[in-house]
Design an enzyme around this catalytic site. Structure first.
Site, PDB file in Angstrom:
ATOM      1  N   ASP A  13       0.821  -1.251  -0.111  1.00 14.88           N
ATOM      2  CA  ASP A  13      -0.013   0.065   0.025  1.00 14.88           C
ATOM      3  C   ASP A  13       0.737   1.314   0.038  1.00 14.88           C
ATOM      4  O   ASP A  13       0.422   2.350   0.672  1.00 14.88           O
ATOM      5  CB  ASP A  13      -1.046  -0.025   1.140  1.00 14.88           C
ATOM      6  CG  ASP A  13      -1.931  -1.276   1.259  1.00 14.88           C
ATOM      7  OD1 ASP A  13      -2.137  -1.645  -0.033  1.00 14.88           O
ATOM      8  OD2 ASP A  13      -2.056  -1.592   2.196  1.00 14.88           O
ATOM      9  N   LYS A  16       1.822   2.096  -5.154  1.00 16.50           N
ATOM     10  CA  LYS A  16       2.520   1.589  -6.343  1.00 16.50           C
ATOM     11  C   LYS A  16       1.624   1.800  -7.455  1.00 16.50           C
ATOM     12  O   LYS A  16       2.016   2.167  -8.701  1.00 16.50           O
ATOM     13  CB  LYS A  16       2.451   0.103  -6.185  1.00 16.50           C
ATOM     14  CG  LYS A  16       3.641  -0.364  -5.188  1.00 16.50           C
ATOM     15  CD  LYS A  16       3.868  -1.866  -4.804  1.00 16.50           C
ATOM     16  CE  LYS A  16       2.391  -2.616  -4.369  1.00 16.50           C
ATOM     17  NZ  LYS A  16       2.259  -2.184  -2.984  1.00 16.50           N
ATOM     18  N   GLY A  40      -4.350  -4.322  -3.851  1.00 15.36           N
ATOM     19  CA  GLY A  40      -5.377  -3.458  -4.052  1.00 15.36           C
ATOM     20  C   GLY A  40      -4.699  -2.007  -4.572  1.00 15.36           C
ATOM     21  O   GLY A  40      -3.954  -1.494  -3.588  1.00 15.36           O
ATOM     22  N   HIS A  41      -4.404  -1.939  -5.813  1.00 11.30           N
ATOM     23  CA  HIS A  41      -3.658  -0.508  -6.232  1.00 11.30           C
ATOM     24  C   HIS A  41      -4.779   0.333  -6.594  1.00 11.30           C
ATOM     25  O   HIS A  41      -5.344   0.380  -7.786  1.00 11.30           O
ATOM     26  CB  HIS A  41      -2.926  -1.070  -7.492  1.00 11.30           C
ATOM     27  CG  HIS A  41      -1.837  -1.958  -7.092  1.00 11.30           C
ATOM     28  ND1 HIS A  41      -1.072  -2.917  -7.754  1.00 11.30           N
ATOM     29  CD2 HIS A  41      -1.547  -2.718  -5.789  1.00 11.30           C
ATOM     30  CE1 HIS A  41      -0.320  -3.450  -7.025  1.00 11.30           C
ATOM     31  NE2 HIS A  41      -0.573  -3.658  -6.017  1.00 11.30           N
ATOM     32  N   GLN A 223       1.992  -6.008  -3.091  1.00 14.06           N
ATOM     33  CA  GLN A 223       2.497  -6.138  -1.576  1.00 14.06           C
ATOM     34  C   GLN A 223       3.894  -5.560  -1.472  1.00 14.06           C
ATOM     35  O   GLN A 223       3.971  -4.376  -2.352  1.00 14.06           O
ATOM     36  CB  GLN A 223       2.912  -7.837  -1.230  1.00 14.06           C
ATOM     37  CG  GLN A 223       1.584  -8.583  -1.284  1.00 14.06           C
ATOM     38  CD  GLN A 223       0.853  -8.896  -2.540  1.00 14.06           C
ATOM     39  OE1 GLN A 223       1.361  -9.690  -3.280  1.00 14.06           O
ATOM     40  NE2 GLN A 223      -0.592  -8.664  -2.730  1.00 14.06           N
TER      41      GLN A 223
HETATM   42  P1  GDP Z   1      -0.732   0.484  -3.409  1.00 11.77           P
HETATM   43  O1  GDP Z   1      -1.319  -0.767  -3.112  1.00 11.77           O
HETATM   44  O2  GDP Z   1       0.682   0.671  -3.417  1.00 11.77           O
HETATM   45  O3  GDP Z   1      -1.015   0.657  -4.823  1.00 11.77           O
HETATM   46  O4  GDP Z   1      -1.348   1.411  -2.540  1.00 11.77           O
HETATM   47  P2  GDP Z   1      -3.097   1.683  -2.157  1.00 11.77           P
HETATM   48  O5  GDP Z   1      -3.601   2.007  -3.308  1.00 11.77           O
HETATM   49  O6  GDP Z   1      -3.483   0.261  -1.603  1.00 11.77           O
HETATM   50  O7  GDP Z   1      -2.776   2.769  -1.196  1.00 11.77           O
HETATM   51  C1  GDP Z   1      -2.183   4.066  -1.512  1.00 11.77           C
HETATM   52  C2  GDP Z   1      -3.290   5.197  -1.089  1.00 11.77           C
HETATM   53  O8  GDP Z   1      -2.646   6.238  -0.877  1.00 11.77           O
HETATM   54  C3  GDP Z   1      -4.288   4.993  -2.041  1.00 11.77           C
HETATM   55  O9  GDP Z   1      -5.531   5.502  -1.436  1.00 11.77           O
HETATM   56  C4  GDP Z   1      -3.636   6.459  -3.124  1.00 11.77           C
HETATM   57  O10 GDP Z   1      -4.709   7.081  -3.704  1.00 11.77           O
HETATM   58  C5  GDP Z   1      -3.103   6.985  -2.012  1.00 11.77           C
HETATM   59  N1  GDP Z   1      -2.033   8.036  -2.586  1.00 11.77           N
HETATM   60  C6  GDP Z   1      -0.955   7.586  -3.466  1.00 11.77           C
HETATM   61  N2  GDP Z   1       0.034   8.691  -3.434  1.00 11.77           N
HETATM   62  C7  GDP Z   1      -0.554   9.712  -2.771  1.00 11.77           C
HETATM   63  C8  GDP Z   1      -0.123  10.676  -2.693  1.00 11.77           C
HETATM   64  O11 GDP Z   1       1.046  11.210  -2.879  1.00 11.77           O
HETATM   65  N3  GDP Z   1      -0.529  11.861  -1.849  1.00 11.77           N
HETATM   66  C9  GDP Z   1      -2.012  11.249  -1.076  1.00 11.77           C
HETATM   67  N4  GDP Z   1      -2.554  12.238  -0.183  1.00 11.77           N
HETATM   68  N5  GDP Z   1      -2.304   9.908  -1.411  1.00 11.77           N
HETATM   69  C10 GDP Z   1      -1.759   9.191  -2.202  1.00 11.77           C
HETATM   70  P1  IMO Z   2      -0.936  -4.254  -2.250  1.00 17.41           P
HETATM   71  O1  IMO Z   2      -0.120  -4.994  -3.272  1.00 17.41           O
HETATM   72  C1  IMO Z   2      -0.858  -4.475   2.005  1.00 17.41           C
HETATM   73  C2  IMO Z   2      -1.025  -8.589   3.702  1.00 17.41           C
HETATM   74  C3  IMO Z   2      -2.092  -9.084   4.651  1.00 17.41           C
HETATM   75  C4  IMO Z   2      -1.413  -9.852   5.615  1.00 17.41           C
HETATM   76  C5  IMO Z   2      -0.493 -10.693   4.914  1.00 17.41           C
HETATM   77  C6  IMO Z   2      -0.943 -11.835   4.258  1.00 17.41           C
HETATM   78  O2  IMO Z   2      -2.139  -3.361  -2.403  1.00 17.41           O
HETATM   79  O3  IMO Z   2       0.328  -3.382  -1.500  1.00 17.41           O
HETATM   80  P2  IMO Z   2      -2.275 -12.576   2.151  1.00 17.41           P
HETATM   81  O4  IMO Z   2      -3.827 -12.144   1.890  1.00 17.41           O
HETATM   82  O5  IMO Z   2      -1.395 -12.041   1.063  1.00 17.41           O
HETATM   83  O6  IMO Z   2      -2.337 -14.052   2.668  1.00 17.41           O
HETATM   84  O7  IMO Z   2      -2.107 -11.741   3.284  1.00 17.41           O
HETATM   85  O8  IMO Z   2      -0.109  -9.909   3.746  1.00 17.41           O
HETATM   86  N1  IMO Z   2      -1.201  -8.070   2.429  1.00 17.41           N
HETATM   87  C7  IMO Z   2      -0.954  -6.726   2.029  1.00 17.41           C
HETATM   88  N2  IMO Z   2      -1.061  -5.621   2.661  1.00 17.41           N
HETATM   89  N3  IMO Z   2      -1.138  -4.323   0.754  1.00 17.41           N
HETATM   90  C8  IMO Z   2      -1.063  -5.641  -0.018  1.00 17.41           C
HETATM   91  O9  IMO Z   2      -1.101  -5.447  -1.450  1.00 17.41           O
HETATM   92  C9  IMO Z   2      -1.234  -6.818   0.794  1.00 17.41           C
HETATM   93  N4  IMO Z   2      -1.285  -8.191   0.183  1.00 17.41           N
HETATM   94  C10 IMO Z   2      -1.421  -8.817   1.346  1.00 17.41           C
HETATM   95  O10 IMO Z   2      -2.546  -7.815   5.044  1.00 17.41           O
HETATM   96  O11 IMO Z   2      -0.914  -9.228   6.562  1.00 17.41           O
HETATM   97 MG    MG Z   3      -2.895  -1.651  -1.715  1.00 13.92          MG
END
Ligand code: GDP
Ligand code: IMO
Ligand code: MG
Length: 424
Positions: A13, A16, A40-41, A223
């Site tokens: 999270d 990415k 979840g991107h 991840q």
């Molecule tokens: P990922 O799994 O690495 O793609 O990240 P997630 O989407 O799960 O979580 C990142 C969160 O941060 C999302 O809600 C994005 O919209 C938000 N985000 C990413 N970059 C920025 C930033 O520079 N500023 C803010 N405020 N939010 C951001």
């Molecule tokens: P993205 O790509 C954050 C965490 C889960 C748990 C552990 C194992 O969005 O960054 P799993 O379901 O893979 O067996 O869970 O890894 N986890 C993540 N945490 N972002 C993710 O993906 C994750 N994918 C798995 O919360 O701790």
């Molecule tokens: Mg994510």
């Protein structure tokens, strides 16, 4: 030619999706190579707001072809729904999506087995996303998996499924679950397979061809480093390799072909699920990071645990992945903090220790040592020029680069595609 890999450098999270979406403007192929719909991107662009779980986040640019390579595990229904959702908003994937027949399929029993294991573990549970990721990879490495390729011959598929159900139903029943019905699984899986058929094709020869043509390939890590099955905080990890070396097994492309490895790092740290987290803040500051940062999971909606930036972790992440540069995200979330801290290193019983010295129990005991920075207390939201950043923000970023030993290429200052600073 450019072969760029984007790696999550913390516990997932990191943002990415935002970085991949941004970099896709100049990419020909965007490739997922490990993990599944535990990812979840989040992407916010002209099409709207999306949380991508399986389809590579670069599909919003028409110049890209999306590839789901062999290391990825697939929940077929989730994939079908994601394709449908994209079509609805105007992103048509016809001739722009290739799915490897080597991908393993997440079956209903994988999700159920994961549930009973998590329940049995009680307090020591992983806190998984509940998508069946651990069990599907367990079946893969123990030769019990079912792959997309198996579905081309229904007889093979049905035989493999009946063997799996023979064993799995006994385990499930012993643990109080209802047995699963073969016919129902067959029907659902085959219905999805028919919808996915136009996209299923071995991408190996395509990779070979486009590498020779010097096309730009963008690899989308899922991840993060500290969820890696070997080098993360085992057993509080995921089941796949989330390190840069994972592209070799996950795509069939040697890692040495990569021309850049970008580590995506939040300007602070978050974690969702169980496991050690040395810089976690269980106070009002952690709560403020969660609220201001909107730190709730894109896949499960769970609140994320929050803490200060941990340079000890990112230095290790840089070494083990061979980071060529960093992309810092969510700098704007720190805009209203009076003081901001960075963990420079750890100690244990008064002695300096490193992340890699021990396991999850060890990491739970280390003491983070902090350096305190004065906050900038000005808005950085949406800034696109480095020179426009407040002086204290520049100092904070320089400290991150100095402490981790990796230069910064991108600084994200908001959720939107355009809210980003490119340094070079
Ligand atoms: P990922 O799994 O690495 O793609 O990240 P997630 O989407 O799960 O979580 C990142 C969160 O941060 C999302 O809600 C994005 O919209 C938000 N985000 C990413 N970059 C920025 C930033 O520079 N500023 C803010 N405020 N939010 C951001
Ligand atoms: P993205 O790509 C954050 C965490 C889960 C748990 C552990 C194992 O969005 O960054 P799993 O379901 O893979 O067996 O869970 O890894 N986890 C993540 N945490 N972002 C993710 O993906 C994750 N994918 C798995 O919360 O701790
Ligand atoms: Mg994510």
């Amino acid at each position: 030619m450019a072969m760029t890999l984007v790696v999550g450098s913390q516990w997932g999270d990191e943002g990415k999706g935002k970085i991949i979406d941004y970099l896709s403007a100049n990419s020909d192929y965007v490739i997922r190579f490990h993990g599944g719909n535990n990812a979840g991107h989040t992407i916010i662009n002209d099409y709207g707001k999306f949380a991508m779980h399986l389809i590579p986040s670069g599909v919003f640019y028409k110049n890209t072809t999306a590839i789901i390579a062999n290391g990825t595990v697939l929940d077929l229904q989730v994939l079908v729904d994601e394709i449908k959702m994209l079509k609805k908003v105007g992103v048509n994937l016809a001739n722009r999506l290739i799915i490897s027949p080597r991908c393993h399929i997440i079956m209903p029993y994988h999700k159920l087995l994961e549930k009973v294991y998590e329940k049995a573990k009680g307090k020591s549970r992983t806190g998984s996303t509940g998508r069946g990721i651990g069990p599907v990879y367990a079946d893969k490495v123990s030769y019990n998996g079912i792959r997309l390729a198996d579905l081309f011959d229904q007889k093979i598929f049905k035989e493999k499924l009946s063997i799996q159900l023979l064993v799995k139903n006994k385990i499930l029943q012993a643990l109080g679950e209802k047995p699963l019905r073969q016919k129902e699984i067959e029907k659902n899986i085959l219905a999805c397979f028919r919808k996915l058929l136009p996209f299923i094709k071995e991408p190996y020869s395509i990779f070979q061809k486009v590498i020779k043509q010097k096309k730009h390939l963008l690899f989308e890590g899922a991840q993060g480093v500290f969820l890696d099955n070997d080098w993360g905080t085992y057993p509080f990890v995921t089941a796949s390799t989330s390190l840069s070396g994972g592209i070799a097994a996950g795509t069939g492309i040697p890692a040495q072909k990569l021309t850049s490895v970008i580590g995506v790092v939040k300007a602070y740290t978050t974690r969702v699920g169980e496991g050690p987290f040395p810089t976690e803040l269980l106070d009002g500051i952690g709560e403020k990071l969660r609220t201001v940062g909107g730190e709730f999971g894109a896949t499960t909606g769970r609140p994320r645990r929050c803490g200060w930036f941990d340079a000890e972790l990112i230095k290790f992440a840089g070494e083990i992945n061979g980071f060529t540069e960093l992309a810092i995200t969510k700098l704007d979330i720190l805009d209203t903090f009076k003081e901001i801290k960075i963990c420079t290193h750890y100690t244990l019983n008064g002695k300096r220790v490193s992340y890699y010295d021990g396991d999850a129990n060890f990491l739970a005991k280390v003491k983070p040592v902090y350096k305190t920075f004065k906050g900038w207390e000005k808005s950085t939201k949406g800034i696109t020029k480095y020179s426009n950043l407040p002086m204290q923000a520049k100092q904070y970023l320089k400290a991150i680069s100095d402490l981790t030993g990796v230069k910064i290429k991108l600084i994200s200052t908001g959720q939107k595609r355009s809210e980003i600073i490119k340094l070079y």
